[in-house]
Design an enzyme around this catalytic site. Structure first.
Site, PDB file in Angstrom:
ATOM      1  N   LEU A   1       0.895  -1.551  -0.036  1.00 28.74           N
ATOM      2  CA  LEU A   1       0.275   0.179   0.290  1.00 28.74           C
ATOM      3  C   LEU A   1       0.772   1.117   0.053  1.00 28.74           C
ATOM      4  CD1 LEU A   1      -2.446  -1.423   2.807  1.00 28.74           C
ATOM      5  CD2 LEU A   1      -2.417  -1.885   0.762  1.00 28.74           C
TER       6      LEU A   1
ATOM      7  N   TYR B   1       3.117  11.066 -11.591  1.00 26.08           N
ATOM      8  CA  TYR B   1       2.649  10.309 -11.091  1.00 26.08           C
ATOM      9  C   TYR B   1       2.235   8.981 -11.409  1.00 26.08           C
ATOM     10  CZ  TYR B   1      -0.968   8.845  -7.359  1.00 26.08           C
ATOM     11  OH  TYR B   1      -1.412   7.507  -6.102  1.00 26.08           O
TER      12      TYR B   1
ATOM     13  N   LYS C   1       3.594   5.037 -11.005  1.00 24.34           N
ATOM     14  CA  LYS C   1       2.090   3.659 -10.754  1.00 24.34           C
ATOM     15  C   LYS C   1       2.128   2.605 -11.476  1.00 24.34           C
ATOM     16  CE  LYS C   1       0.028   4.831  -6.689  1.00 24.34           C
ATOM     17  NZ  LYS C   1       0.816   3.810  -5.172  1.00 24.34           N
TER      18      LYS C   1
ATOM     19  N   ASN D   1     -11.364   8.879  -6.397  1.00 25.11           N
ATOM     20  CA  ASN D   1     -10.717   9.093  -4.960  1.00 25.11           C
ATOM     21  C   ASN D   1     -11.474   8.174  -3.780  1.00 25.11           C
ATOM     22  OD1 ASN D   1      -9.672  11.403  -6.281  1.00 25.11           O
ATOM     23  ND2 ASN D   1     -11.764  11.163  -7.699  1.00 25.11           N
TER      24      ASN D   1
ATOM     25  N   PRO E   1     -43.389  15.407  38.656  1.00 26.82           N
ATOM     26  CA  PRO E   1     -44.268  14.864  39.681  1.00 26.82           C
ATOM     27  C   PRO E   1     -45.615  14.893  39.651  1.00 26.82           C
ATOM     28  CG  PRO E   1     -42.100  14.393  40.837  1.00 26.82           C
ATOM     29  CD  PRO E   1     -42.481  15.648  40.271  1.00 26.82           C
ATOM     30  N   GLY E   2     -46.781  13.995  38.955  1.00 27.46           N
ATOM     31  CA  GLY E   2     -48.319  14.419  39.214  1.00 27.46           C
ATOM     32  C   GLY E   2     -48.185  15.711  38.569  1.00 27.46           C
TER      33      GLY E   2
END
Length: 369
Positions: A53, A103, A107, A132, A281-282
């Protein structure tokens, strides 16, 4: 199995090694730019499989392309041949190998070396010409526009888009890793002489930018992007991974009165919204009914009762609820309903509604149960 991973500290390498470990692989030989040559020799001698890689894609000068891509690949192949190691090699190349630039040429030359090695050593070579790649752990302001956009948008930094209509072919890092591991298991996806990631996404640069900007805005609006769209889902996960570490949380607007509070938590495009209701409460809340809007109540703390009455009936139906026994109560249309806290502490209820609240058409009609 001993697995050699070159470029182990890079974007793809880090993700691959993490998932290999998740799947129980323990003998992973990690090679990066600081690895000593003698250690690389030892790794190449022992390896049963190689993920190559490592590479250079954003050097200070073009000469470094040949050194980092072709040169290191040549070194790797020479060492494997020195020890007569004919283990399989997976190489992550680039779709730019088809282009006539420095590049791409480096490769393509590295690909040729690996194919030649495989031919004469009677070994297996799997080469992926990746488009990409995006996802977590990619370095912003380096070689990925998406990483840069996510990083900058999350920090209110400017981004530059020269041509919004530029088409982009994308692959998500998790899909890449899944395919690479398929290659490890000799179940790779082959297209001609090369391998490819079967799941990809095509869009424009402008659409990507607008999506990423919408992710920032969604936190302010308490909304969630369309998770039914695969690209949006993957981009959203990517964006969150670039949040500043002091901005993981964000405030919600609490509507507070003497009865307790009501806070909208999540709004979705097509799955309604979730809110958190706190009753003192209530206290009794509700006493209204809906034509089409429907809800689900889940008491997670405290205890109380949910009451229903069909609007043309006198019969009252009661469901007693408690955080000690999680159960969902559906609120059907045509029934006026309320919820009363019967305990001595605050009662917390998660409430889901099938649609976003629209003040111009609330579909909510007051009527005592």
């Amino acid at each position: 199995m001993k697995i050699l991973v070159t470029g182990s500290k890079g974007f793809i390498g880090k993700n691959l090694i993490a998932e290999l470990r998740n799947r129980g692989y323990k003998n992973i030989l990690e090679c990066h730019r600081d690895t000593d040559y003698t250690l690389l020799e030892e790794y190449c001698e022992k390896a049963d499989f190689v993920f190559h890689l490592a590479g250079v894609n954003r050097p200070q000068n073009e000469e470094e392309f040949d050194e980092g891509n072709l040169g290191f690949t040549s070194t790797l192949i020479n060492i494997l041949e020195k020890y007569e190691n004919d283990c399989p090699v997976i190489f992550t190349s680039s779709t730019q190998a088809m282009l006539d630039n420095a590049y791409g040429s480096s490769k393509r030359a590295a690909e040729d070396l690996i194919f030649t090695h495989a031919k004469y050593s009677n070994s297996k070579a799997l080469i992926y010409r990746l488009p990409n790649v995006f996802g977590k752990w990619c370095k912003p302001n380096y070689n990925s526009a998406i990483a840069t956009f996510c990083y900058n948008v999350a920090r209110n930094l400017p981004i530059m888009v020269n041509n919004p209509s530029t088409n982009m072919n994308l692959v998500y890092i998790d899909d890449v890793i899944e395919e690479l591991i398929h290659g490890l298991g000799d179940n790779q996806n082959i297209s001609g002489s090369f391998c490819e990631v079967p799941t990809s996404h095509t869009t424009t640069l402008g659409e990507i930018v607008e999506l990423i900007k919408s992710f920032k805005k969604s936190r302010e609006e308490r909304s969630i992007p369309n998770m039914n769209d695969a690209l949006s889902k993957k981009l959203y996960s990517t964006y969150l991974s670039y949040l500043p570490e002091d901005q993981f949380s964000y405030d919600l607007k609490m509507n507070v009165d003497q009865r307790g509070s009501f806070t909208e938590f999540i709004k979705t495009v097509d799955r309604g919204q979730v809110s958190i209701n706190v009753s003192k409460p209530g206290i009794t809340k509700g006493n209204h009914w809906h034509h089409t809007k429907n809800e689900k109540f889940l008491v997670v703390s405290g205890h109380g009762v949910v009451r229903f009455r069909k609007i043309d009936s006198e019969e009252v139906i009661e469901y007693f609820v408690s955080g000690e026994k999680m159960e969902v109560v559906d609120v059907p249309t045509g029934y006026t309903h309320n919820i009363e806290n019967l305990g001595e502490t605050d009662m917390v209820t998660v409430m889901w509604a099938n649609e976003l609240f629209n003040p111009e058409k609330p579909d909510t009609y007051y009527l005592e149960v």
